[in-house]
Design an enzyme around this catalytic site. Structure first.
Site, mmCIF file in Angstrom:
data_model
loop_
_atom_site.group_PDB
_atom_site.id
_atom_site.type_symbol
_atom_site.label_atom_id
_atom_site.label_comp_id
_atom_site.label_asym_id
_atom_site.label_seq_id
_atom_site.Cartn_x
_atom_site.Cartn_y
_atom_site.Cartn_z
ATOM 1 N N ASP A 48 -4.156 6.923 -4.741
ATOM 2 C CA ASP A 48 -3.208 5.901 -5.154
ATOM 3 C C ASP A 48 -3.138 5.948 -6.684
ATOM 4 O O ASP A 48 -3.949 6.619 -7.332
ATOM 5 C CB ASP A 48 -3.697 4.536 -4.652
ATOM 6 C CG ASP A 48 -2.881 3.385 -5.187
ATOM 7 O OD1 ASP A 48 -1.637 3.459 -5.120
ATOM 8 O OD2 ASP A 48 -3.482 2.421 -5.695
ATOM 9 N N ASP A 50 -1.697 2.795 -9.116
ATOM 10 C CA ASP A 50 -1.994 1.504 -9.740
ATOM 11 C C ASP A 50 -3.348 0.956 -9.295
ATOM 12 O O ASP A 50 -3.629 0.858 -8.097
ATOM 13 C CB ASP A 50 -0.912 0.477 -9.372
ATOM 14 C CG ASP A 50 0.421 0.764 -10.045
ATOM 15 O OD1 ASP A 50 0.428 1.303 -11.161
ATOM 16 O OD2 ASP A 50 1.468 0.439 -9.443
ATOM 17 N N ASP A 140 3.232 3.420 -4.589
ATOM 18 C CA ASP A 140 4.419 2.569 -4.495
ATOM 19 C C ASP A 140 4.891 2.132 -5.884
ATOM 20 O O ASP A 140 5.669 1.194 -6.006
ATOM 21 C CB ASP A 140 4.124 1.345 -3.615
ATOM 22 C CG ASP A 140 5.386 0.644 -3.148
ATOM 23 O OD1 ASP A 140 6.472 1.241 -3.271
ATOM 24 O OD2 ASP A 140 5.288 -0.506 -2.666
#
Length: 284
Positions: A48, A50, A140
């Protein structure tokens, strides 16, 4: 090996001149991929971005480029749960209207600190034999924020693929954000289910390689990292950031539904904790 091998960042195709086209269907997610990822990689590792690679949320940090470093209430009040991507489209449009430039946004992104130990983990992966790790980023956030940061720290070439919401500047200087895809998962925001991406990518790469990976690893922190980690098997390893939502959801699932979450779980405070476990596993 050519730079094009590393610089493959998925952007769903759309007709020229359309800024915000219809989001691609699931079948189009894998439409663009690098032609020459070596088939002999032993391990696949997903990251991922963030609060996993960087120690902040890039969408929150971009607000520092706004006048007064805050957003007006009328704008923040438009957020709806599960529709954060649409909200960020409005935020980026507002920043452009306020005269915020590409240089302003890039400067903010480049200042975000890495999480503790993350650059050490990147160095570990770089120094391993070429056949060890296929490295994928799954976020995302958006492609522009991610590329800015990775290039500043010299880590862009580590990643074979980046899956994120496409973001490019238009002729008026506005950063135009689009959703990554559509899906049917009830757990995830409308624009991205990471489990769909992980399952599709692993299935396609396994077919291309003619064999599975020895192990799959997933390094994350958020609730939307729990969903893809559910697809991991008992030989795979989930690395949730300790006491963050992904870690709490795994713990709750073990208590409420024993056996539902299959992967080995190794929480981390510093990414050096991840290095220590990977160092042992690559020697098996």
């Amino acid at each position: 090996m050519g730079d094009s091998f590393f610089n493959c960042c998925y952007v769903p195709p759309h007709p020229p001149g359309e800024e915000e086209p219809q989001r691609p269907r699931r079948s189009e997610i894998m439409a663009s991929h690098p032609a020459h990822i070596s088939p002999d990689k032993r391990f696949l590792i997903f990251f991922d971005f963030d609060e996993t690679i960087v120690d902040e949320t890039s969408d929150d940090m971009v607000v520092q480029a706004a006048p007064g470093q805050h957003l007006p209430g009328w704008l923040t009040d438009t957020y709806q749960p599960g529709r954060y991507n649409e909200y960020m489209q409005r935020v980026l449009a507002y920043l452009a209207e306020q005269g915020v430039t590409e240089s302003d946004i890039r400067s903010v992104m480049e200042k975000i600190p890495a999480t503790p130990g993350m650059l050490t983990l990147f160095q570990f992966l770089r120094n391993r034999p070429a056949k060890d790790f296929e490295v994928i980023l799954l976020s995302d956030a958006n492609t522009y924020f991610i590329e800015c940061w990775l290039r500043r720290v010299g880590a862009r070439q580590l990643f074979h693929r980046i899956f994120s919401n496409p973001a490019t500047f238009n002729k008026d200087g506005r950063l135009v954000l689009r959703p990554f895809h559509s899906h049917d998962c009830p757990r995830c925001p409308d624009n991205m289910c990471k489990q769909v991406i992980v399952r599709d990518y692993v299935a396609r790469r396994t077919q291309e390689r003619g064999r599975p990976y020895q192990r799959i690893f997933y390094v994350g922190d958020g609730a939307n990292d729990f969903c893809p980690a559910l697809s991991l098997g008992p030989r795979d390893v989930a690395f949730p950031r300790r006491d963050f939502p992904m870690h709490r959801l795994i713990t709750e699932t073990h208590e409420a539904q024993p056996g539902e979450f299959k992967a080995v779980t190794v929480p981390w405070v510093s990414a050096e904790d991840v290095v220590q476990r990977l160092r042992k596993l690559v020697q098996e």
